[in-house]
Motif scaffolding. Structure first.
Motif, PDB file in Angstrom:
ATOM      1  N   SER A  52       0.817  -1.222   0.000  1.00  0.00           N
ATOM      2  CA  SER A  52       0.000   0.000   0.000  1.00  0.00           C
ATOM      3  C   SER A  52       0.851   1.271   0.000  1.00  0.00           C
ATOM      4  CB  SER A  52      -0.977   0.000   1.177  1.00  0.00           C
ATOM      5  OG  SER A  52      -0.291  -0.169   2.379  1.00  0.00           O
ATOM      6  N   LEU A 106       1.521   2.822  -3.511  1.00  0.00           N
ATOM      7  CA  LEU A 106       0.406   3.269  -4.360  1.00  0.00           C
ATOM      8  C   LEU A 106       0.446   4.777  -4.660  1.00  0.00           C
ATOM      9  CD1 LEU A 106      -2.533   1.042  -3.025  1.00  0.00           C
ATOM     10  CD2 LEU A 106      -0.909   0.587  -4.868  1.00  0.00           C
ATOM     11  N   ASN A 153       0.557   6.347  -8.349  1.00  0.00           N
ATOM     12  CA  ASN A 153      -0.443   7.350  -8.732  1.00  0.00           C
ATOM     13  C   ASN A 153       0.220   8.573  -9.345  1.00  0.00           C
ATOM     14  OD1 ASN A 153      -3.156   8.313  -8.814  1.00  0.00           O
ATOM     15  ND2 ASN A 153      -2.746   9.589  -7.018  1.00  0.00           N
ATOM     16  N   TYR A 182      -6.581   6.392  -8.142  1.00  0.00           N
ATOM     17  CA  TYR A 182      -6.186   5.934  -6.804  1.00  0.00           C
ATOM     18  C   TYR A 182      -7.299   6.253  -5.814  1.00  0.00           C
ATOM     19  CZ  TYR A 182      -3.398   5.856  -2.466  1.00  0.00           C
ATOM     20  OH  TYR A 182      -2.917   5.598  -1.209  1.00  0.00           O
ATOM     21  N   GLN A 226      -7.296   1.636  -0.356  1.00  0.00           N
ATOM     22  CA  GLN A 226      -5.928   1.184  -0.640  1.00  0.00           C
ATOM     23  C   GLN A 226      -5.904   0.444  -1.981  1.00  0.00           C
ATOM     24  OE1 GLN A 226      -4.245  -0.975   2.660  1.00  0.00           O
ATOM     25  NE2 GLN A 226      -3.844   0.910   3.762  1.00  0.00           N
ATOM     26  N   LEU A 261      -5.551   1.062  -6.449  1.00  0.00           N
ATOM     27  CA  LEU A 261      -5.238   1.909  -7.604  1.00  0.00           C
ATOM     28  C   LEU A 261      -5.543   1.105  -8.859  1.00  0.00           C
ATOM     29  CD1 LEU A 261      -2.346   4.307  -8.172  1.00  0.00           C
ATOM     30  CD2 LEU A 261      -2.594   2.429  -9.778  1.00  0.00           C
ATOM     31  N   THR A 299      -7.322  11.614  -5.928  1.00  0.00           N
ATOM     32  CA  THR A 299      -8.101  10.699  -6.758  1.00  0.00           C
ATOM     33  C   THR A 299      -8.476  11.429  -8.033  1.00  0.00           C
ATOM     34  OG1 THR A 299      -9.004   9.574  -4.830  1.00  0.00           O
ATOM     35  CG2 THR A 299     -10.194   9.291  -6.904  1.00  0.00           C
TER      36      THR A 299
END
Ligand code: SF4
Length: 178
Positions: free
Chosen positions: A33, A36, A40, A48, A53, A55, A109
């Motif tokens: 994790s 990630l 991203n 993501y 947790q 992606l 995100t």
């Protein structure tokens, strides 16, 4: 090295029984994790979701998902392709982890652009130079990460520079919560 061991499973997706394409997952021994946010920051079009947790990313027609203890991919021809695809994804994770001091992690995100939003920035001439019958077909493929902006040659011409810049920003850096 972040990932130094995993179990590989190759299977027909349960949502598509009898399919001739396969999916694969690597069950990881170590939790990934922490890598990630670095993935991203570096993978174009990745989505993501920190709370989960997870992606997700599309590349070469494959839907790819990175989770804390699993990496999964789909649309594979056979076991040989599955093994190669998973090995490449493991290498990607390990190389990104090794380079993390050079990367600014990104916990945003991103929102995937819609085909219509992409279409509005295309030349809209349906010239077919990209290999698609219409600009909207190209927009559909670009939204699904099945083609690249550079395949639209007219968009690379000087008079389209503003639209090109807007499209690149939309595809590469479109945080939903920025
Ligand atoms: S090359 Fe560009 S302008 Fe021509 S059809 Fe494809 S997307 Fe449209």
């Amino acid at each position: 090295m972040l990932i130094d061991g995993y179990d590989l499973e190759v299977f027909t997706p349960p949502c598509d029984p009898g399919a001739v394409r396969y999916a694969a997952r690597a069950r990881l021994i170590r939790n990934i994790s922490e890598v990630l946010p670095y993935l991203n920051a570096t993978l174009q079009g990745a989505i993501y979701v920190p709370g989960a947790q997870a992606l997700t990313w599309k590349q070469g027609g494959h839907h790819i998902a990175f989770h804390a203890l699993e990496i999964a991919t789909s649309n594979l021809e056979d076991r040989e392709e599955a093994e190669k695809e998973i090995e490449d994804l493991i290498d990607l994770v390990n190389q990104t982890w090794e380079r993390r001091s050079e990367i600014t992690p990104d916990i945003r995100t991103r929102q995937r652009p819609t085909p219509m939003a992409i279409y509005k920035l295309l030349p809209n001439t349906n010239c077919r130079q990209c290999g698609e019958p219409t600009c909207f077909s190209f927009a559909l493929k670009l939204a699904a990460s099945l083609t690249r902006i550079a395949e639209c040659a007219p968009l690379l011409e000087t008079q389209c520079a503003v639209n090109l810049a807007a499209l690149e920003a939309m595809i590469n850096n479109a945080p939903a919560n920025a």
